[in-house]
Design a protein around this motif. Structure first.
Motif, PDB file in Angstrom:
ATOM      1  N   THR A  23       4.642   3.453  -1.063  1.00 25.80           N
ATOM      2  CA  THR A  23       3.924   4.058   0.064  1.00 25.80           C
ATOM      3  C   THR A  23       3.726   3.038   1.185  1.00 25.80           C
ATOM      4  N   LEU A  24       3.899   1.744   0.856  1.00 25.08           N
ATOM      5  CA  LEU A  24       3.717   0.681   1.841  1.00 25.08           C
ATOM      6  C   LEU A  24       5.032   0.043   2.272  1.00 25.08           C
ATOM      7  N   PHE A  25       6.040   0.092   1.393  1.00 25.97           N
ATOM      8  CA  PHE A  25       7.340  -0.490   1.676  1.00 25.97           C
ATOM      9  C   PHE A  25       8.417   0.549   1.371  1.00 25.97           C
ATOM     10  N   ALA A  26       9.500   0.502   2.131  1.00 26.83           N
ATOM     11  CA  ALA A  26      10.604   1.435   1.904  1.00 26.83           C
ATOM     12  C   ALA A  26      11.896   0.776   2.366  1.00 26.83           C
ATOM     13  N   PHE A  27      13.017   1.341   1.914  1.00 29.48           N
ATOM     14  CA  PHE A  27      14.307   0.946   2.450  1.00 29.48           C
ATOM     15  C   PHE A  27      14.655   1.900   3.575  1.00 29.48           C
ATOM     16  N   ASP A  28      15.202   1.368   4.662  1.00 30.03           N
ATOM     17  CA  ASP A  28      15.570   2.222   5.788  1.00 30.03           C
ATOM     18  C   ASP A  28      17.058   2.556   5.731  1.00 30.03           C
ATOM     19  N   ASP A  29      17.577   3.117   6.789  1.00 33.87           N
ATOM     20  CA  ASP A  29      18.976   3.538   6.840  1.00 33.87           C
ATOM     21  C   ASP A  29      19.952   2.368   6.703  1.00 33.87           C
ATOM     22  N   ASP A  30      19.492   1.157   6.985  1.00 29.92           N
ATOM     23  CA  ASP A  30      20.322  -0.036   6.848  1.00 29.92           C
ATOM     24  C   ASP A  30      20.219  -0.639   5.448  1.00 29.92           C
ATOM     25  N   ASP A  31      19.455   0.021   4.555  1.00 32.58           N
ATOM     26  CA  ASP A  31      19.193  -0.461   3.199  1.00 32.58           C
ATOM     27  C   ASP A  31      18.433  -1.779   3.186  1.00 32.58           C
ATOM     28  N   LEU A  32      17.672  -2.039   4.241  1.00 37.75           N
ATOM     29  CA  LEU A  32      16.808  -3.208   4.297  1.00 37.75           C
ATOM     30  C   LEU A  32      15.371  -2.752   4.161  1.00 37.75           C
ATOM     31  N   ALA A  33      14.537  -3.622   3.618  1.00 36.17           N
ATOM     32  CA  ALA A  33      13.130  -3.283   3.446  1.00 36.17           C
ATOM     33  C   ALA A  33      12.452  -3.148   4.804  1.00 36.17           C
ATOM     34  N   THR A  34      11.473  -2.283   4.845  1.00 32.48           N
ATOM     35  CA  THR A  34      10.652  -2.102   6.033  1.00 32.48           C
ATOM     36  C   THR A  34       9.210  -1.873   5.583  1.00 32.48           C
ATOM     37  N   ILE A  35       8.271  -2.217   6.440  1.00 33.34           N
ATOM     38  CA  ILE A  35       6.861  -1.958   6.163  1.00 33.34           C
ATOM     39  C   ILE A  35       6.527  -0.605   6.765  1.00 33.34           C
ATOM     40  N   VAL A  36       6.070   0.311   5.941  1.00 37.44           N
ATOM     41  CA  VAL A  36       5.725   1.653   6.409  1.00 37.44           C
ATOM     42  C   VAL A  36       4.599   1.544   7.437  1.00 37.44           C
ATOM     43  N   GLY A  37       4.803   2.162   8.600  1.00 38.08           N
ATOM     44  CA  GLY A  37       3.796   2.163   9.653  1.00 38.08           C
ATOM     45  C   GLY A  37       3.841   0.960  10.571  1.00 38.08           C
ATOM     46  N   SER A  38       4.803   0.084  10.369  1.00 39.13           N
ATOM     47  CA  SER A  38       4.858  -1.147  11.157  1.00 39.13           C
ATOM     48  C   SER A  38       5.501  -0.909  12.520  1.00 39.13           C
ATOM     49  N   ILE A  39       5.361  -1.912  13.352  1.00 41.75           N
ATOM     50  CA  ILE A  39       6.024  -1.954  14.658  1.00 41.75           C
ATOM     51  C   ILE A  39       7.167  -2.945  14.530  1.00 41.75           C
ATOM     52  N   ARG A  40       8.338  -2.560  14.993  1.00 36.69           N
ATOM     53  CA  ARG A  40       9.506  -3.433  14.900  1.00 36.69           C
ATOM     54  C   ARG A  40       9.743  -4.114  16.243  1.00 36.69           C
ATOM     55  N   ASP A  41       9.896  -5.434  16.179  1.00 29.35           N
ATOM     56  CA  ASP A  41      10.234  -6.240  17.347  1.00 29.35           C
ATOM     57  C   ASP A  41      11.500  -7.004  16.988  1.00 29.35           C
ATOM     58  N   GLY A  42      12.627  -6.569  17.504  1.00 34.31           N
ATOM     59  CA  GLY A  42      13.906  -7.146  17.099  1.00 34.31           C
ATOM     60  C   GLY A  42      14.184  -6.739  15.666  1.00 34.31           C
ATOM     61  N   ASN A  43      14.277  -7.696  14.782  1.00 31.67           N
ATOM     62  CA  ASN A  43      14.496  -7.415  13.371  1.00 31.67           C
ATOM     63  C   ASN A  43      13.291  -7.828  12.530  1.00 31.67           C
ATOM     64  N   ILE A  44      12.115  -7.858  13.185  1.00 36.16           N
ATOM     65  CA  ILE A  44      10.866  -8.235  12.534  1.00 36.16           C
ATOM     66  C   ILE A  44       9.925  -7.029  12.529  1.00 36.16           C
ATOM     67  N   ASP A  45       9.422  -6.685  11.340  1.00 35.46           N
ATOM     68  CA  ASP A  45       8.389  -5.652  11.217  1.00 35.46           C
ATOM     69  C   ASP A  45       7.033  -6.331  11.189  1.00 35.46           C
ATOM     70  N   GLU A  46       6.062  -5.791  11.950  1.00 35.81           N
ATOM     71  CA  GLU A  46       4.714  -6.360  12.017  1.00 35.81           C
ATOM     72  C   GLU A  46       3.697  -5.255  11.818  1.00 35.81           C
ATOM     73  N   LEU A  47       2.640  -5.565  11.052  1.00 37.99           N
ATOM     74  CA  LEU A  47       1.590  -4.581  10.804  1.00 37.99           C
ATOM     75  C   LEU A  47       0.268  -5.296  10.614  1.00 37.99           C
ATOM     76  N   GLU A  48      -0.774  -4.814  11.292  1.00 35.58           N
ATOM     77  CA  GLU A  48      -2.123  -5.322  11.063  1.00 35.58           C
ATOM     78  C   GLU A  48      -2.743  -4.514   9.935  1.00 35.58           C
ATOM     79  N   ILE A  49      -3.408  -5.218   9.022  1.00 32.96           N
ATOM     80  CA  ILE A  49      -3.983  -4.588   7.837  1.00 32.96           C
ATOM     81  C   ILE A  49      -5.396  -5.102   7.597  1.00 32.96           C
ATOM     82  N   ASP A  50      -6.170  -4.336   6.851  1.00 35.56           N
ATOM     83  CA  ASP A  50      -7.522  -4.753   6.482  1.00 35.56           C
ATOM     84  C   ASP A  50      -7.564  -5.439   5.121  1.00 35.56           C
ATOM     85  N   ASP A  51      -6.704  -5.001   4.202  1.00 29.95           N
ATOM     86  CA  ASP A  51      -6.691  -5.535   2.839  1.00 29.95           C
ATOM     87  C   ASP A  51      -5.325  -6.155   2.574  1.00 29.95           C
TER      88      ASP A  51
END
Length: 77
Positions: A23-51
């Protein structure tokens, strides 16, 4: 507040993060990991979290070392 970063260039597609919590991580269409709900900047996923617990565990188990978690002062945890 914490920030989690996933550098997709370093992703080895090991699946450890997705297996940990798909529910927090997934593979995308490129078969690379992504953070669910993150913002992508280039090839970097970023997400602010509380825990950071599950994200820190994902970072520790990542064979590609592509996940990093930082505290609110920018220090790695």
């Amino acid at each position: 507040m914490y920030e989690v970063i996933l550098d997709r260039d370093d992703c080895e597609m090991c699946g450890n993060c997705v297996e940990l919590d798909e529910t927090l991580f997934a593979f995308d269409d490129d078969d690379l990991a992504t953070i669910v709900g993150s913002i992508r900047d280039g090839n970097i996923d970023e997400l602010e979290i509380d825990d950071a617990e599950i994200y820190t565990e994902a970072a520790e188990n990542c064979s590609g070392e592509c996940i990093e978690v930082y505290d609110d002062e920018g220090n790695p945890i």
